[in-house]
Design a protein around this motif. Structure first.
Motif, PDB file in Angstrom:
ATOM      1  N   ASP A 176       0.822  -1.213   0.000  1.00 12.58           N
ATOM      2  CA  ASP A 176       0.000   0.000   0.000  1.00 12.58           C
ATOM      3  C   ASP A 176       0.856   1.262   0.000  1.00 12.58           C
ATOM      4  OD1 ASP A 176      -2.808  -1.244   0.521  1.00 12.58           O
ATOM      5  OD2 ASP A 176      -1.504  -2.161   2.031  1.00 12.58           O
ATOM      6  N   VAL A 177       2.044   1.151   0.609  1.00 14.49           N
ATOM      7  CA  VAL A 177       2.969   2.287   0.668  1.00 14.49           C
ATOM      8  C   VAL A 177       4.363   1.792   0.303  1.00 14.49           C
ATOM      9  CG1 VAL A 177       3.963   4.120   2.079  1.00 14.49           C
ATOM     10  CG2 VAL A 177       1.621   3.367   2.517  1.00 14.49           C
ATOM     11  N   LEU A 178       4.969   2.434  -0.687  1.00 13.44           N
ATOM     12  CA  LEU A 178       6.349   2.130  -1.075  1.00 13.44           C
ATOM     13  C   LEU A 178       7.238   3.281  -0.640  1.00 13.44           C
ATOM     14  CD1 LEU A 178       8.561   0.574  -2.657  1.00 13.44           C
ATOM     15  CD2 LEU A 178       7.825   1.843  -4.695  1.00 13.44           C
ATOM     16  N   VAL A 179       8.253   2.976   0.158  1.00 14.13           N
ATOM     17  CA  VAL A 179       9.203   3.997   0.609  1.00 14.13           C
ATOM     18  C   VAL A 179      10.576   3.673   0.031  1.00 14.13           C
ATOM     19  CG1 VAL A 179      10.278   5.132   2.576  1.00 14.13           C
ATOM     20  CG2 VAL A 179       7.914   4.338   2.748  1.00 14.13           C
ATOM     21  N   LEU A 185      11.828  -0.069  -8.765  1.00 14.55           N
ATOM     22  CA  LEU A 185      10.833  -0.473  -7.770  1.00 14.55           C
ATOM     23  C   LEU A 185       9.537   0.319  -7.931  1.00 14.55           C
ATOM     24  CD1 LEU A 185      13.028  -0.887  -4.555  1.00 14.55           C
ATOM     25  CD2 LEU A 185      11.877  -2.702  -5.836  1.00 14.55           C
ATOM     26  N   THR A 186       9.670   1.608  -8.221  1.00 11.24           N
ATOM     27  CA  THR A 186       8.476   2.426  -8.429  1.00 11.24           C
ATOM     28  C   THR A 186       7.672   1.899  -9.611  1.00 11.24           C
ATOM     29  OG1 THR A 186       9.589   4.383  -7.529  1.00 11.24           O
ATOM     30  CG2 THR A 186       7.637   4.764  -8.894  1.00 11.24           C
ATOM     31  N   LYS A 187       8.341   1.587 -10.699  1.00  6.70           N
ATOM     32  CA  LYS A 187       7.663   1.044 -11.890  1.00  6.70           C
ATOM     33  C   LYS A 187       6.921  -0.250 -11.554  1.00  6.70           C
ATOM     34  CE  LYS A 187       8.187   1.933 -15.920  1.00  6.70           C
ATOM     35  NZ  LYS A 187       7.370   2.717 -16.893  1.00  6.70           N
ATOM     36  N   LEU A 188       7.573  -1.147 -10.822  1.00  5.04           N
ATOM     37  CA  LEU A 188       6.993  -2.453 -10.525  1.00  5.04           C
ATOM     38  C   LEU A 188       5.767  -2.357  -9.621  1.00  5.04           C
ATOM     39  CD1 LEU A 188      10.297  -4.474  -9.951  1.00  5.04           C
ATOM     40  CD2 LEU A 188       8.741  -4.683 -11.901  1.00  5.04           C
ATOM     41  N   PHE A 189       5.861  -1.566  -8.553  1.00  6.55           N
ATOM     42  CA  PHE A 189       4.765  -1.525  -7.583  1.00  6.55           C
ATOM     43  C   PHE A 189       3.674  -0.521  -7.949  1.00  6.55           C
ATOM     44  CE2 PHE A 189       8.119  -3.487  -4.997  1.00  6.55           C
ATOM     45  CZ  PHE A 189       7.416  -4.568  -4.486  1.00  6.55           C
ATOM     46  N   LEU A 190       4.015   0.465  -8.751  1.00 11.56           N
ATOM     47  CA  LEU A 190       3.039   1.494  -9.104  1.00 11.56           C
ATOM     48  C   LEU A 190       1.894   0.928  -9.937  1.00 11.56           C
ATOM     49  CD1 LEU A 190       2.126   4.436  -9.163  1.00 11.56           C
ATOM     50  CD2 LEU A 190       3.680   4.813 -11.093  1.00 11.56           C
ATOM     51  N   LYS A 191       2.179   0.021 -10.841  1.00 12.64           N
ATOM     52  CA  LYS A 191       1.142  -0.523 -11.713  1.00 12.64           C
ATOM     53  C   LYS A 191      -0.005  -1.135 -10.912  1.00 12.64           C
ATOM     54  CE  LYS A 191       4.037  -1.437 -15.779  1.00 12.64           C
ATOM     55  NZ  LYS A 191       3.296  -0.549 -16.686  1.00 12.64           N
ATOM     56  N   GLU A 192       0.343  -1.893  -9.873  1.00 14.29           N
ATOM     57  CA  GLU A 192      -0.692  -2.520  -9.046  1.00 14.29           C
ATOM     58  C   GLU A 192      -1.452  -1.474  -8.239  1.00 14.29           C
ATOM     59  OE1 GLU A 192      -3.129  -5.481  -7.919  1.00 14.29           O
ATOM     60  OE2 GLU A 192      -1.512  -5.623  -9.389  1.00 14.29           O
ATOM     61  N   MET A 193      -0.757  -0.448  -7.762  1.00 18.92           N
ATOM     62  CA  MET A 193      -1.424   0.617  -7.022  1.00 18.92           C
ATOM     63  C   MET A 193      -2.456   1.327  -7.890  1.00 18.92           C
ATOM     64  SD  MET A 193       1.665   2.434  -4.865  1.00 18.92           S
ATOM     65  CE  MET A 193       2.542   1.601  -3.546  1.00 18.92           C
ATOM     66  N   VAL A 194      -2.081   1.632  -9.121  1.00 21.30           N
ATOM     67  CA  VAL A 194      -3.004   2.311 -10.037  1.00 21.30           C
ATOM     68  C   VAL A 194      -4.202   1.408 -10.331  1.00 21.30           C
ATOM     69  CG1 VAL A 194      -3.286   3.228 -12.372  1.00 21.30           C
ATOM     70  CG2 VAL A 194      -1.228   3.777 -11.057  1.00 21.30           C
ATOM     71  N   LYS A 195      -3.937   0.119 -10.500  1.00 20.66           N
ATOM     72  CA  LYS A 195      -5.014  -0.837 -10.771  1.00 20.66           C
ATOM     73  C   LYS A 195      -6.009  -0.873  -9.609  1.00 20.66           C
ATOM     74  CE  LYS A 195      -3.577  -4.567 -12.647  1.00 20.66           C
ATOM     75  NZ  LYS A 195      -2.964  -5.925 -12.823  1.00 20.66           N
ATOM     76  N   GLN A 196      -5.480  -0.778  -8.385  1.00 22.62           N
ATOM     77  CA  GLN A 196      -6.340  -0.815  -7.198  1.00 22.62           C
ATOM     78  C   GLN A 196      -6.998   0.532  -6.918  1.00 22.62           C
ATOM     79  OE1 GLN A 196      -3.750  -2.101  -4.079  1.00 22.62           O
ATOM     80  NE2 GLN A 196      -3.880  -4.257  -4.633  1.00 22.62           N
ATOM     81  N   TYR A 216      17.636  14.081  -9.748  1.00 21.13           N
ATOM     82  CA  TYR A 216      16.812  13.162 -10.537  1.00 21.13           C
ATOM     83  C   TYR A 216      15.595  12.709  -9.735  1.00 21.13           C
ATOM     84  CZ  TYR A 216      15.152   8.868 -12.670  1.00 21.13           C
ATOM     85  OH  TYR A 216      14.342   7.893 -13.217  1.00 21.13           O
ATOM     86  N   VAL A 217      15.828  12.300  -8.484  1.00 22.84           N
ATOM     87  CA  VAL A 217      14.730  11.797  -7.652  1.00 22.84           C
ATOM     88  C   VAL A 217      13.649  12.872  -7.490  1.00 22.84           C
ATOM     89  CG1 VAL A 217      14.079  10.954  -5.361  1.00 22.84           C
ATOM     90  CG2 VAL A 217      16.189  10.140  -6.441  1.00 22.84           C
ATOM     91  N   LEU A 218      14.057  14.111  -7.275  1.00 21.18           N
ATOM     92  CA  LEU A 218      13.104  15.213  -7.128  1.00 21.18           C
ATOM     93  C   LEU A 218      12.307  15.408  -8.422  1.00 21.18           C
ATOM     94  CD1 LEU A 218      11.900  17.683  -5.680  1.00 21.18           C
ATOM     95  CD2 LEU A 218      13.896  18.995  -6.465  1.00 21.18           C
ATOM     96  N   SER A 219      12.999  15.528  -9.544  1.00 18.78           N
ATOM     97  CA  SER A 219      12.339  15.762 -10.827  1.00 18.78           C
ATOM     98  C   SER A 219      11.417  14.604 -11.205  1.00 18.78           C
ATOM     99  CB  SER A 219      13.403  15.966 -11.914  1.00 18.78           C
ATOM    100  OG  SER A 219      12.805  16.138 -13.183  1.00 18.78           O
ATOM    101  N   PHE A 220      11.903  13.387 -11.041  1.00 21.51           N
ATOM    102  CA  PHE A 220      11.125  12.187 -11.344  1.00 21.51           C
ATOM    103  C   PHE A 220       9.851  12.124 -10.498  1.00 21.51           C
ATOM    104  CE2 PHE A 220      10.503   7.661  -9.996  1.00 21.51           C
ATOM    105  CZ  PHE A 220       9.989   7.174 -11.186  1.00 21.51           C
ATOM    106  N   SER A 221       9.991  12.406  -9.214  1.00 23.81           N
ATOM    107  CA  SER A 221       8.849  12.320  -8.299  1.00 23.81           C
ATOM    108  C   SER A 221       7.797  13.370  -8.626  1.00 23.81           C
ATOM    109  CB  SER A 221       9.322  12.481  -6.854  1.00 23.81           C
ATOM    110  OG  SER A 221      10.250  11.476  -6.503  1.00 23.81           O
ATOM    111  N   GLU A 222       8.231  14.588  -8.895  1.00 21.62           N
ATOM    112  CA  GLU A 222       7.290  15.645  -9.252  1.00 21.62           C
ATOM    113  C   GLU A 222       6.537  15.295 -10.539  1.00 21.62           C
ATOM    114  OE1 GLU A 222       8.457  20.001  -8.242  1.00 21.62           O
ATOM    115  OE2 GLU A 222      10.312  19.006  -8.910  1.00 21.62           O
ATOM    116  N   ALA A 223       7.250  14.750 -11.499  1.00 19.70           N
ATOM    117  CA  ALA A 223       6.642  14.436 -12.791  1.00 19.70           C
ATOM    118  C   ALA A 223       5.576  13.356 -12.667  1.00 19.70           C
ATOM    119  CB  ALA A 223       7.719  14.005 -13.786  1.00 19.70           C
ATOM    120  N   ILE A 224       5.901  12.268 -11.978  1.00 25.15           N
ATOM    121  CA  ILE A 224       4.907  11.189 -11.903  1.00 25.15           C
ATOM    122  C   ILE A 224       3.779  11.545 -10.939  1.00 25.15           C
ATOM    123  CG2 ILE A 224       6.498   9.390 -12.660  1.00 25.15           C
ATOM    124  CD1 ILE A 224       6.708   8.434  -9.790  1.00 25.15           C
ATOM    125  N   ALA A 225       4.038  12.420  -9.963  1.00 23.00           N
ATOM    126  CA  ALA A 225       2.962  12.904  -9.103  1.00 23.00           C
ATOM    127  C   ALA A 225       1.910  13.618  -9.950  1.00 23.00           C
ATOM    128  CB  ALA A 225       3.516  13.845  -8.039  1.00 23.00           C
TER     129      ALA A 225
END
Length: 267
Positions: free
Chosen positions: A90-93, A126-137, A166-175
């Motif tokens: 439910d939460v990926l850190v 890891l974000t790619k792998l776990f995000l798909k299931e989160m979006v599905k749910q 990179y982490v900052l830019s990536f996170s803002e974009a997918i948010a």
């Protein structure tokens, strides 16, 4: 430990770099909030101690995964273990990360390639792998741990600062991309924090570390958790850190870079 009998009423948080520092403190907070945990780190002994401690103290279910995240196959292996145990994350850190210190032409290439893998590639994977299931749910939260270093270039820690940018830019974009999906992405950008990070990177004697009043890892974790639950996109703990992050855009980049170099230097 297999968690096929995971208590359905509890949510589960997966935390990388969970054996110490901010990762450990975040694990404490999630455990206290009655989350089951999947804790990832390469420190097998420390994870075993945490597992016993948390199960006795909080009565939660814990899965420990011993992985070196600098190895490219680790994200897929982590995901496979979680799926095999039928755990819903439910939460990926994405907390794991490290730095190196020194002139780029003198530092270790192998260490920097490992840093890119841990700080940047593994986090993305890891974000790619776990995000798909989160979006599905239609629900889920991701917390990526960056740094106040993300807002400017960092001479003497050039690769580390760049990974956090990179982490900052990536996170803002997918948010932004995930608006309306029920999934939120938060990026935590702490300044210098009391931890073993500075000893490992050799920055304990730098002007920045000596002069700056460092925040403790527990406080950083609490602010990160609170912001995550509120659905914030960027969290910068500490007023000074927030002011510095916002002010860099008003100065020439060359001046900002010189200032950072001065603060990064020893003594």
């Amino acid at each position: 430990m297999n968690i096929k009998n995971q208590v359905q009423s509890k949510q589960t948080a997966l935390i990388t770099g969970a054996a110490s520092g901010i990762g450990y403190e975040l694990a404490c907070i999630f455990a206290a909030e009655n989350y089951n945990l999947v804790l990832v780190d390469r420190n097998q002994l420390k994870l075993a101690e945490i597992e016993i401690e948390f199960e006795e103290k909080f009565g939660i279910i814990i899965q420990t995964i011993i992985k070196d995240l600098s190895i490219s196959t680790s994200p897929e292996e982590i995901f496979a273990e979680v799926q095999q145990a039928e755990i819903t994350i439910d939460v990926l850190v994405n907390n794991a990360g490290f730095g190196t210190y020194g002139l780029f032409n003198e530092t270790s290439l192998s260490s920097e390639l490992e840093m890119l893998q841990v700080n940047l590639v593994c986090l993305t994977h890891l974000t790619k792998l776990f995000l798909k299931e989160m979006v599905k749910q239609g629900r889920g939260k991701i917390l990526n741990v960056a740094s106040a270093a993300a807002f400017q270039p960092g001479p003497l820690m050039a690769v580390y600062f760049a990974t956090k940018a990179y982490v900052l830019s990536f996170s803002e974009a997918i948010a932004n991309e995930l608006q309306g999906t029920g999934v939120t992405v938060t990026v935590l950008c702490p300044g210098a924090t009391v931890s073993a990070f500075h000893e490992r990177t050799g920055t304990s004697d730098s002007k920045r570390v000596k002069r700056e009043k460092m925040m403790d890892a527990q406080t950083v974790a609490q602010l990160g958790y609170r912001g995550l639950m509120q659905g914030k996109i960027i969290i910068i703990p500490g007023l000074i850190n927030r002011l510095l992050a916002k002010s860099v855009k008003f100065f020439p980049r060359s001046l900002v870079t010189k200032f950072v170099r001065n603060m990064q230097e020893d003594k």
